[in-house]
Write a protein that holds these residues in place. Structure first.
Motif, mmCIF file in Angstrom:
data_model
loop_
_atom_site.group_PDB
_atom_site.id
_atom_site.type_symbol
_atom_site.label_atom_id
_atom_site.label_comp_id
_atom_site.label_asym_id
_atom_site.label_seq_id
_atom_site.Cartn_x
_atom_site.Cartn_y
_atom_site.Cartn_z
ATOM 1 N N ARG A 256 45.410 55.989 42.122
ATOM 2 C CA ARG A 256 45.660 56.773 42.292
ATOM 3 C C ARG A 256 45.527 57.426 40.114
ATOM 4 O O ARG A 256 46.308 56.003 39.920
ATOM 5 C CB ARG A 256 47.279 58.012 42.434
ATOM 6 C CG ARG A 256 47.184 57.920 43.648
ATOM 7 C CD ARG A 256 48.472 58.667 43.693
ATOM 8 N NE ARG A 256 48.775 58.001 45.768
ATOM 9 C CZ ARG A 256 48.155 59.284 46.441
ATOM 10 N NH1 ARG A 256 47.877 60.510 45.609
ATOM 11 N NH2 ARG A 256 48.008 58.995 47.678
ATOM 12 N N PRO A 257 45.988 58.733 39.307
ATOM 13 C CA PRO A 257 45.747 58.291 38.121
ATOM 14 C C PRO A 257 47.291 57.809 38.015
ATOM 15 O O PRO A 257 48.403 58.097 38.387
ATOM 16 C CB PRO A 257 45.886 59.926 38.142
ATOM 17 C CG PRO A 257 45.012 60.085 39.200
ATOM 18 C CD PRO A 257 45.517 59.941 39.709
ATOM 19 N N GLY A 258 47.041 57.309 36.859
ATOM 20 C CA GLY A 258 48.593 56.217 35.851
ATOM 21 C C GLY A 258 48.840 54.790 36.973
ATOM 22 O O GLY A 258 49.558 54.168 36.117
ATOM 23 N N GLU A 259 47.990 54.949 37.508
ATOM 24 C CA GLU A 259 47.367 53.866 37.846
ATOM 25 C C GLU A 259 47.199 52.284 37.408
ATOM 26 O O GLU A 259 46.828 52.790 36.222
ATOM 27 C CB GLU A 259 47.691 53.054 39.321
ATOM 28 C CG GLU A 259 48.810 54.489 40.388
ATOM 29 C CD GLU A 259 48.611 54.269 41.474
ATOM 30 O OE1 GLU A 259 49.642 54.416 42.555
ATOM 31 O OE2 GLU A 259 47.586 53.705 42.259
ATOM 32 N N SER A 260 47.405 51.375 37.743
ATOM 33 C CA SER A 260 46.492 49.721 37.254
ATOM 34 C C SER A 260 45.800 48.866 37.688
ATOM 35 O O SER A 260 46.196 49.293 39.343
ATOM 36 C CB SER A 260 47.997 48.934 36.784
ATOM 37 O OG SER A 260 48.545 49.223 35.851
ATOM 38 N N LEU A 261 44.774 48.417 37.775
ATOM 39 C CA LEU A 261 44.229 47.455 38.364
ATOM 40 C C LEU A 261 43.663 46.626 37.498
ATOM 41 O O LEU A 261 44.021 46.110 36.190
ATOM 42 C CB LEU A 261 42.138 48.017 39.212
ATOM 43 C CG LEU A 261 43.202 49.341 40.090
ATOM 44 C CD1 LEU A 261 41.406 49.491 40.390
ATOM 45 C CD2 LEU A 261 42.823 47.875 41.127
ATOM 46 N N ARG A 262 43.076 45.417 37.952
ATOM 47 C CA ARG A 262 42.675 43.833 37.083
ATOM 48 C C ARG A 262 41.737 43.672 38.025
ATOM 49 O O ARG A 262 42.078 42.778 39.210
ATOM 50 C CB ARG A 262 43.839 43.558 37.465
ATOM 51 C CG ARG A 262 44.035 41.968 36.265
ATOM 52 C CD ARG A 262 44.845 40.270 36.285
ATOM 53 N NE ARG A 262 44.845 39.899 36.030
ATOM 54 C CZ ARG A 262 45.427 38.145 35.441
ATOM 55 N NH1 ARG A 262 45.428 38.193 36.787
ATOM 56 N NH2 ARG A 262 45.175 37.444 35.070
ATOM 57 N N LEU A 263 40.611 43.783 37.165
ATOM 58 C CA LEU A 263 39.596 43.013 37.454
ATOM 59 C C LEU A 263 39.457 41.431 36.920
ATOM 60 O O LEU A 263 39.799 40.901 35.736
ATOM 61 C CB LEU A 263 39.041 43.767 37.018
ATOM 62 C CG LEU A 263 38.737 45.174 37.262
ATOM 63 C CD1 LEU A 263 37.316 46.332 36.454
ATOM 64 C CD2 LEU A 263 38.759 45.313 38.398
ATOM 65 N N SER A 264 39.054 40.621 38.289
ATOM 66 C CA SER A 264 38.645 39.059 37.502
ATOM 67 C C SER A 264 36.954 39.436 38.121
ATOM 68 O O SER A 264 36.354 39.495 38.642
ATOM 69 C CB SER A 264 39.214 38.522 38.209
ATOM 70 O OG SER A 264 40.265 39.050 38.340
ATOM 71 N N CYS A 265 36.157 38.389 36.660
ATOM 72 C CA CYS A 265 34.717 38.043 37.058
ATOM 73 C C CYS A 265 35.215 36.198 37.144
ATOM 74 O O CYS A 265 35.198 35.769 35.897
ATOM 75 C CB CYS A 265 34.440 38.099 35.657
ATOM 76 S SG CYS A 265 32.456 37.948 35.457
ATOM 77 N N LYS A 266 34.526 36.352 37.750
ATOM 78 C CA LYS A 266 34.987 33.774 37.713
ATOM 79 C C LYS A 266 33.831 33.713 37.547
ATOM 80 O O LYS A 266 32.294 34.190 38.129
ATOM 81 C CB LYS A 266 34.681 33.670 39.458
ATOM 82 C CG LYS A 266 34.655 32.090 39.071
ATOM 83 C CD LYS A 266 35.904 31.155 39.002
ATOM 84 C CE LYS A 266 35.913 30.084 39.008
ATOM 85 N NZ LYS A 266 36.791 29.724 38.483
ATOM 86 N N ALA A 267 33.348 32.401 36.655
ATOM 87 C CA ALA A 267 31.675 32.358 36.983
ATOM 88 C C ALA A 267 31.417 30.940 36.777
ATOM 89 O O ALA A 267 32.060 30.442 36.875
ATOM 90 C CB ALA A 267 31.330 32.372 34.660
ATOM 91 N N SER A 268 29.832 30.638 37.148
ATOM 92 C CA SER A 268 29.496 29.100 37.809
ATOM 93 C C SER A 268 28.788 29.157 37.339
ATOM 94 O O SER A 268 27.377 29.988 36.715
ATOM 95 C CB SER A 268 30.013 28.832 38.723
ATOM 96 O OG SER A 268 29.189 29.838 40.501
ATOM 97 N N GLY A 269 28.396 27.782 37.598
ATOM 98 C CA GLY A 269 26.852 27.395 37.378
ATOM 99 C C GLY A 269 26.126 26.922 36.031
ATOM 100 O O GLY A 269 25.146 27.069 35.746
ATOM 101 N N ALA A 270 27.368 27.093 34.264
ATOM 102 C CA ALA A 270 26.919 27.145 33.213
ATOM 103 C C ALA A 270 28.161 26.614 32.378
ATOM 104 O O ALA A 270 29.217 26.620 33.184
ATOM 105 C CB ALA A 270 26.282 27.699 32.713
#
Length: 116
Positions: free
Chosen positions: A13-27
């Motif tokens: 909902r508006p005003g809420e938060s999220l945390r995105l993650s990006c996992k890297a591999s291969g280099a």
């Protein structure tokens, strides 16, 4: 080749938060500039934020003060903390790893939807 796997998207909902993650591999992770980009339907892709190997950050104008990018070289992971989300933040968010034109990689993206 660098493989990037995003996670953490969802519907909030508006005003809420999220945390995105990006996992890297291969280099080797450290030399790359990592960035988060987003694309909403009918819009061009825009930069959300980028973080260089020395920790320097560039943020998109509309996200300043609400979104924070961090990188954890030990975990080969880049995070995007998004606070005070707005409906206009609704988009597919993608992670990018850039070293040169030849070494420029994208994840598949994760959907973020902000609606009341």
């Amino acid at each position: 080749q660098v493989q990037l796997v995003e996670s953490g998207g969802g519907s909030v909902r508006p005003g809420e938060s999220l945390r995105l993650s990006c996992k890297a591999s291969g280099a080797f992770f450290d030399p790359y500039v990592f960035g988060w980009y987003r694309q909403a339907p009918g819009n061009q892709r825009e930069m959300v934020a980028r973080v260089s190997k020395d920790g320097s950050i560039i943020s998109g104008t509309s996200m300043k003060g609400r979104f924070t990018i961090t990188r954890d070289n030990a975990q080969n992971t880049v995070f995007l903390q998004m606070n005070n989300l707005k409906p206009e933040d609704t988009a597919v968010y993608s992670c990018n790893a850039f070293l040169s034109e030849r070494y420029n990689f994208w994840g598949q993206g994760t959907q973020v939807t902000v609606a009341s």
